[in-house]
Scaffold this motif. Structure first.
Motif, PDB file in Angstrom:
ATOM      1  N   LYS A 150       0.799  -1.218   0.000  1.00 39.23           N
ATOM      2  CA  LYS A 150       0.000   0.000   0.000  1.00 39.23           C
ATOM      3  C   LYS A 150       0.835   1.274   0.000  1.00 39.23           C
ATOM      4  O   LYS A 150       0.447   2.247  -0.628  1.00 39.23           O
ATOM      5  N   ARG A 151       1.955   1.248   0.659  1.00 43.95           N
ATOM      6  CA  ARG A 151       2.719   2.496   0.743  1.00 43.95           C
ATOM      7  C   ARG A 151       3.200   2.962  -0.624  1.00 43.95           C
ATOM      8  O   ARG A 151       3.364   4.151  -0.851  1.00 43.95           O
ATOM      9  N   GLU A 188      -0.551   3.711  -2.758  1.00 41.67           N
ATOM     10  CA  GLU A 188      -1.552   4.640  -2.242  1.00 41.67           C
ATOM     11  C   GLU A 188      -0.965   5.941  -1.715  1.00 41.67           C
ATOM     12  O   GLU A 188      -1.701   6.793  -1.238  1.00 41.67           O
ATOM     13  N   SER A 189       0.325   6.109  -1.789  1.00 38.73           N
ATOM     14  CA  SER A 189       0.967   7.319  -1.279  1.00 38.73           C
ATOM     15  C   SER A 189       1.288   8.275  -2.418  1.00 38.73           C
ATOM     16  O   SER A 189       1.476   7.864  -3.562  1.00 38.73           O
ATOM     17  N   ARG A 246      -2.760  16.813   3.517  1.00 38.07           N
ATOM     18  CA  ARG A 246      -1.966  15.603   3.294  1.00 38.07           C
ATOM     19  C   ARG A 246      -0.967  15.482   4.434  1.00 38.07           C
ATOM     20  O   ARG A 246      -0.361  16.464   4.838  1.00 38.07           O
ATOM     21  N   GLU A 251       5.996   8.562   4.245  1.00 40.55           N
ATOM     22  CA  GLU A 251       5.019   8.622   3.162  1.00 40.55           C
ATOM     23  C   GLU A 251       4.232   9.913   3.265  1.00 40.55           C
ATOM     24  O   GLU A 251       3.956  10.384   4.362  1.00 40.55           O
ATOM     25  N   ARG A 265       0.590  11.077   2.450  1.00 41.41           N
ATOM     26  CA  ARG A 265      -0.676  10.419   2.158  1.00 41.41           C
ATOM     27  C   ARG A 265      -1.840  11.374   2.313  1.00 41.41           C
ATOM     28  O   ARG A 265      -1.770  12.350   3.036  1.00 41.41           O
ATOM     29  N   GLU A 266      -2.927  11.023   1.657  1.00 42.54           N
ATOM     30  CA  GLU A 266      -4.190  11.736   1.830  1.00 42.54           C
ATOM     31  C   GLU A 266      -4.721  11.435   3.222  1.00 42.54           C
ATOM     32  O   GLU A 266      -4.644  10.304   3.685  1.00 42.54           O
TER      33      GLU A 266
END
Length: 101
Positions: A28-29, A32-33, A56, A66, A68-69
């Protein structure tokens, strides 16, 4: 690395190592980042985003950092509302004779 050829060779060896030694699954990192890497790199990307960087967050872990949202996906919030509108139409149709008006 001073040349793109060095980066290309290093990247190839990283990919080959990951395919040979790790379980092949989505991480995921990476998918999705917005940015993944060292803290200074992630902070720089957030700064370069300007106003788009607000909301963010920088998340730190043992693997690195990371960007991220902070929001959840729309599906989680609007799943019920994102269906055809006809399902929610509870008003009965009234048909009028145009000539009678």
């Amino acid at each position: 690395m001073s040349h793109s050829d060095e980066l290309s060779l290093s990247h190839r060896s990283w990919v080959e190592e990951a395919l040979n030694t790790r379980e092949r699954k989505r991480e995921k990192r990476w998918s999705e980042s917005i940015a993944v890497g060292g803290l200074s790199f992630v902070e720089q990307i957030k700064t370069e985003l300007g106003a788009r960087g607000f909301g963010r967050n920088i998340i730190s872990s043992m693997e690195g950092h990371e960007l991220r949202e902070s929001q959840l996906s729309y599906r989680g919030h609007f799943g019920a509302e994102k269906r055809p509108l006809t399902y929610g139409n509870s008003l009965p149709w009234r048909i009028y004779d145009v000539n009678a008006l």
